[in-house]
Write a protein that holds these residues in place. Sequence first.
Motif, short mmCIF file in Angstrom:
data_model
loop_
_atom_site.label_atom_id
_atom_site.label_comp_id
_atom_site.label_asym_id
_atom_site.label_seq_id
_atom_site.Cartn_x
_atom_site.Cartn_y
_atom_site.Cartn_z
N ILE A 227 1.09 -1.35 0.05
CA ILE A 227 0.47 0.46 -0.67
C ILE A 227 0.75 1.26 0.04
CG2 ILE A 227 -0.50 0.99 2.16
CD1 ILE A 227 -3.36 0.30 1.03
N ARG A 228 2.31 1.52 0.81
CA ARG A 228 2.67 2.64 0.49
C ARG A 228 3.67 2.91 -0.55
NH1 ARG A 228 6.86 2.00 5.68
NH2 ARG A 228 7.19 3.78 4.25
N GLY A 229 3.45 1.69 -1.36
CA GLY A 229 4.03 1.69 -2.59
C GLY A 229 3.23 2.22 -3.87
N LEU A 230 1.54 2.38 -3.62
CA LEU A 230 0.99 2.49 -4.63
C LEU A 230 0.50 3.91 -3.69
CD1 LEU A 230 -2.29 0.20 -3.65
CD2 LEU A 230 -0.87 0.67 -6.09
N VAL A 231 0.49 4.59 -3.09
CA VAL A 231 0.63 5.42 -2.15
C VAL A 231 2.10 6.45 -3.12
CG1 VAL A 231 1.18 7.43 -0.01
CG2 VAL A 231 -0.33 5.24 -0.21
N TYR A 232 3.39 6.15 -2.40
CA TYR A 232 4.36 6.64 -3.56
C TYR A 232 4.27 7.16 -5.33
CZ TYR A 232 8.66 6.47 -5.74
OH TYR A 232 10.31 7.48 -5.99
N ALA A 233 3.79 5.76 -5.39
CA ALA A 233 3.23 6.32 -7.06
C ALA A 233 2.24 7.17 -7.37
CB ALA A 233 2.24 4.55 -8.14
N ARG A 234 1.65 6.93 -6.60
CA ARG A 234 0.22 8.31 -6.63
C ARG A 234 0.88 9.66 -6.70
NH1 ARG A 234 -5.02 9.95 -3.68
NH2 ARG A 234 -6.68 10.52 -5.19
N VAL A 239 -0.89 11.28 -13.63
CA VAL A 239 -2.05 9.81 -14.13
C VAL A 239 -2.95 9.29 -12.75
CG1 VAL A 239 -1.10 10.03 -16.27
CG2 VAL A 239 -0.60 8.17 -14.49
N PRO A 240 -3.72 8.92 -12.99
CA PRO A 240 -4.81 8.17 -12.38
C PRO A 240 -3.91 6.83 -11.95
CG PRO A 240 -6.27 9.30 -13.32
CD PRO A 240 -4.82 9.30 -14.35
N ILE A 241 -3.78 6.63 -10.70
CA ILE A 241 -3.58 4.95 -10.02
C ILE A 241 -4.78 3.91 -10.55
CG2 ILE A 241 -2.41 4.09 -8.42
CD1 ILE A 241 -0.68 5.62 -10.66
N SER A 242 -4.95 3.41 -10.49
CA SER A 242 -5.47 1.67 -9.86
C SER A 242 -4.87 0.87 -9.91
CB SER A 242 -6.71 1.55 -11.11
OG SER A 242 -5.54 0.67 -12.30
N GLU A 243 -5.53 -0.20 -9.15
CA GLU A 243 -5.60 -1.19 -8.44
C GLU A 243 -6.66 -2.57 -8.30
OE1 GLU A 243 -3.59 -3.89 -7.97
OE2 GLU A 243 -1.77 -3.06 -6.96
N HIS A 244 -5.99 -3.19 -8.63
CA HIS A 244 -7.60 -4.67 -7.37
C HIS A 244 -7.83 -4.50 -7.32
CE1 HIS A 244 -6.91 -6.61 -12.35
NE2 HIS A 244 -5.46 -6.21 -12.52
N ASP A 258 -6.22 6.36 0.99
CA ASP A 258 -6.35 7.02 -0.23
C ASP A 258 -5.35 6.54 -1.75
OD1 ASP A 258 -7.47 8.79 -1.78
OD2 ASP A 258 -6.35 10.65 -1.19
N ALA A 259 -4.94 5.51 -1.51
CA ALA A 259 -3.76 5.13 -2.15
C ALA A 259 -4.09 4.82 -3.60
CB ALA A 259 -3.21 3.18 -2.01
N VAL A 260 -5.20 4.89 -4.07
CA VAL A 260 -5.75 5.21 -5.63
C VAL A 260 -6.52 5.73 -6.12
CG1 VAL A 260 -4.86 2.29 -5.65
CG2 VAL A 260 -7.48 2.73 -5.25
N ASP A 261 -7.22 5.86 -6.99
CA ASP A 261 -7.82 7.20 -7.81
C ASP A 261 -9.02 6.22 -8.36
OD1 ASP A 261 -5.98 9.53 -7.74
OD2 ASP A 261 -5.19 8.53 -8.19
N VAL A 262 -8.43 4.46 -9.11
CA VAL A 262 -9.09 3.80 -9.12
C VAL A 262 -9.23 2.36 -9.05
CG1 VAL A 262 -9.57 2.89 -11.83
CG2 VAL A 262 -8.77 5.08 -11.27
N PHE A 263 -10.15 1.98 -8.97
CA PHE A 263 -10.67 0.42 -8.59
C PHE A 263 -10.84 -0.19 -9.53
CE2 PHE A 263 -12.86 0.54 -3.64
CZ PHE A 263 -11.43 0.81 -3.14
N ASN A 264 -10.35 -1.30 -9.88
CA ASN A 264 -9.90 -2.38 -10.39
C ASN A 264 -10.99 -3.67 -9.80
OD1 ASN A 264 -10.26 -4.87 -12.27
ND2 ASN A 264 -8.44 -3.96 -13.05
#
Length: 385
Positions: A227-234, A239-244, A258-264
């Motif tokens: 989750i910290r990796g996603l926050v870092y990327a965001r 651009v928006p970040i998405s994750e499954h 608040d780790a992603v913009d988009v839910f897959n």
Amino acid sequence: TRITGVRLTTVNTPRHNSITCGHVMVELLTDTDLVGLGEMSDLQHLPRFHFDIPELAATLEDLLIGLDPLQTTEVERRLEANFPQAGYIYDKSRAIKCGVDIAVWDLAAKVLGLPLYQLLGGQVRDSVPIAYPVFRQQSEADVERNLTMVDRRLDEGFEFFRVYVGRDLALDERFLREARDRFGDRLTIKSLDFSNLLDAKSACSFAERVADVGYGLVEAPAPNHDIRGLVYARDRLHVPISEHVYSNRWALDLVAADAVDVFNVSVIAIGGITPARRIFAIAEAAEKTCLIGTTQELSIGTAAAAHVAMAMPAATLPSDPVGPLLYTRDVVREPVRYEKGRLRVPEGHGLGMELDPDLLAASAGPLTWRHTTADAVVDRQQVTP
Ligand code: LMR
Ligand code: MG
């Protein structure tokens, strides 16, 4: 109407120029002539084992016989108690749950004489734009083959593509640049999909290196559950970040951080339509947008995704289910249809799908892991010798 039996049929379907995937077709038998159809889709994901089908059918009969298909809440309670969420995208429990859950919804809608999307609250759109997958290149030859494929799909009306990256970054970059040079603005790259293969720093460096090519979002740019990796990327990418999303807890954690913009959200990864609706509810409450993900289902699984996509207001982004175009054969009379790059919802009661006994027999056979390697399975590509 009461459920009186569960029939499971294993099938194997090759993809065009690619791997062969096993699926389990689910038929819920009843005391009327209605049959509920479901699909445990694309079981060719790691870990490399298959489950025991007669044993599973007996277990499902224990759980389901005697239930009214309109008891979707009770079905979900029993399935959840016996096939708990494991928090892994390709967990085989979620495929089992999903196959049964789809069949129960199909049956419930057939009992009421309605298309399934009506039970999900009605249609908010009449089709969904689809992002066609470009599987991860493993060799030089893949680059040209993928460019030819994109050319053909553009001619058919597909506009959105999603590009799997992260194994051989030089090949990935070559594909992206050549695709942009060759097709210009005709091509919209919906996403770069890292499939959790790289750490967040490496994924971000690559995404920045090819930023001038232009893409809509970045998916899975960190290892599983990082989750910290996603926050870092965001924070780092523009651009928006998405994750499954493959468990309730994971959805809540993504929101809390608040780790992603988009839910897959895929019906398969979360284990059915009932749990998928819960994830859409979380997304809406958190004001996240959604796309409908996939494992690449046959027509029955894709029809389930289509009904969900029609009925969920938050599913506003181009979505991924395109299995019926990837596989060389199917098991239904009328496969789902794509028109000008959009997935149409099938007509009729329930899912709007009918098994074709001859096609089912033609693809039937035991699930197997022979003739494959772990990398080919992860990249959905045949190993080129
Ligand atoms: C597929 O089977 O093509 C997908 O499940 C691949 C993926 O992991 O996105
Ligand atoms: Mg898959």
